[in-house]
Design an enzyme around this catalytic site. Structure first.
Site, mmCIF file in Angstrom:
data_model
loop_
_atom_site.group_PDB
_atom_site.id
_atom_site.type_symbol
_atom_site.label_atom_id
_atom_site.label_comp_id
_atom_site.label_asym_id
_atom_site.label_seq_id
_atom_site.Cartn_x
_atom_site.Cartn_y
_atom_site.Cartn_z
ATOM 1 N N HIS A 100 20.902 -4.477 -79.681
ATOM 2 C CA HIS A 100 21.013 -5.829 -79.138
ATOM 3 C C HIS A 100 22.406 -6.085 -78.583
ATOM 4 O O HIS A 100 23.336 -5.302 -78.795
ATOM 5 C CB HIS A 100 20.690 -6.878 -80.207
ATOM 6 N N ASP A 102 25.030 -9.317 -78.728
ATOM 7 C CA ASP A 102 25.138 -10.557 -79.501
ATOM 8 C C ASP A 102 25.004 -11.791 -78.617
ATOM 9 O O ASP A 102 25.664 -11.906 -77.576
ATOM 10 C CB ASP A 102 26.497 -10.621 -80.221
ATOM 11 N N HIS A 256 24.699 -2.803 -79.420
ATOM 12 C CA HIS A 256 25.081 -2.139 -80.670
ATOM 13 C C HIS A 256 23.898 -2.156 -81.638
ATOM 14 O O HIS A 256 22.937 -2.915 -81.469
ATOM 15 C CB HIS A 256 26.342 -2.751 -81.291
ATOM 16 N N ARG A 271 32.460 -10.973 -89.371
ATOM 17 C CA ARG A 271 32.456 -10.978 -87.896
ATOM 18 C C ARG A 271 32.909 -12.322 -87.357
ATOM 19 O O ARG A 271 32.512 -13.372 -87.875
ATOM 20 C CB ARG A 271 31.047 -10.679 -87.379
HETATM 21 C C1 SIN Z 1 26.067 -7.005 -85.843
HETATM 22 O O1 SIN Z 1 25.015 -6.882 -85.239
HETATM 23 O O2 SIN Z 1 26.957 -7.763 -85.457
HETATM 24 C C2 SIN Z 1 26.296 -6.178 -87.099
HETATM 25 C C3 SIN Z 1 26.843 -4.835 -86.802
HETATM 26 C C4 SIN Z 1 27.159 -4.061 -88.058
HETATM 27 O O3 SIN Z 1 27.073 -4.611 -89.152
HETATM 28 O O4 SIN Z 1 27.507 -2.888 -87.938
#
Ligand code: SIN
Length: 291
Positions: A100, A102, A256, A271
């Protein structure tokens, strides 16, 4: 004072590790500009051995744009823009465990995300990144041209609505289910990066519902092809976390995927997510830069 950045590429399509900078300290404008250049050039950048409080991570993120408060994921108490991404040993699903970009489900999607590792499993828990610029460039000129004329509809409905299949809700994370309609927003299928001019595919399996104006099965056929194409191994890099590692990726050109391959272990990340500057602010900054 500006800190000299050492930059080492980690893969052919995207990704670079940066050393020589302590992100917990106030950074000079030159250092921030250097990090920003590295981000847009390499699409995802990595830092090791950082020691960040939530406030320091927030201060670092805020140098790149206003910080997003996630509409469905509960932020930290008193710091709503900081998301704790936690998988407990008893959880079976993880957050972000699918390709995806973000926040593409927002009207003005995020430009970047900054993820900081606090607790890492003994094995597994890596994150994969895929360059959607490389994916676009590998298509034929004919398909590139077609895609450049198309828009796609994005929504949080599949991931976050009560009708959807939100896997997160079963885990330890505080993920709210949207009550009712979550909105649909249309974005170009090919984004021209505002800072580099490089083109990238901008559709993703989590949040892109359909191609605007196309019949469902036409739309599904082309999107399925693009979703398959865009994760080709040669477009990717893989980051193995250590405690204190930071990854900063450009959501305008990168997908990612958080791997869920560490059963029975704990993983704890934080995050912050950077929004674009409001339109007026971009103009003001540009004018200042020119003056
Ligand atoms: C996310 O999708 O922001 C999480 C990525 C992760 O935890 O590696």
């Amino acid at each position: 004072m500006s800190q000299a950045l050492n930059i080492r590429r980690v893969a052919g399509a995207l990704g670079a590790e940066i050393s020589g900078v302590d992100l917990s300290r106030p950074l000079s404008d030159d250092t921030v500009a250097g990090i920003r250049r590295a981000l847009v050039e390499h699409q995802v950048i990595f830092f090791r051995d950082q020691d960040l409080t939530p406030a320091q991570q927030t201060a670092f993120g805020a140098r790149f744009g206003p910080l997003n408060v996630h509409p469905f994921v509960q932020g930290m108490a008193g710091q709503p823009e900081v998301m704790e991404i936690i998988k407990e040993p008893s959880d079976r699903v993880n957050f972000g465990g699918g390709w995806h970009s973000d926040m593409s489900f927002l009207e003005r999607p995020s430009i970047g995300s900054i993820l900081y590792a606090i607790e890492i499993p003994e094995f597994g828990g890596d994150t994969l990144f895929a360059s959607q610029a490389a994916a676009f460039e590998a298509l034929s000129p004919g398909l590139q041209k077609t895609l450049e004329g198309l828009n796609a509809v994005h929504s949080a409905s599949r991931e976050y609505s009560s009708q959807g299949h939100s896997a997160q809700k079963r885990g330890s994370m505080q993920v709210a289910e949207a009550d009712g309609y979550v909105g649909e927003f249309v974005h170009p299928m090919v984004l021209v990066h505002p800072e580099t001019g490089r083109k990238a595919l901008y559709v993703n399996p989590a949040f892109t519902l359909r191609i605007e104006g196309w019949k469902t099965r036409e739309s599904k056929a082309l999107l399925d092809f693009l979703f398959e194409h865009s994760r080709y191994e040669a477009f990717t890099c893989r980051f193995q976390w250590r405690e204190g590692s930071v990854a900063f990726w450009d959501n305008r050109s990168v997908w990612h995927f958080a791997l869920n391959d560490y059963p029975g272990q704990r993983r704890h990340m934080r995050r912050v997510t950077v929004d674009p500057w409001p339109v007026g602010a971009v103009a003001a900054k540009t004018d200042e830069a020119v003056a």
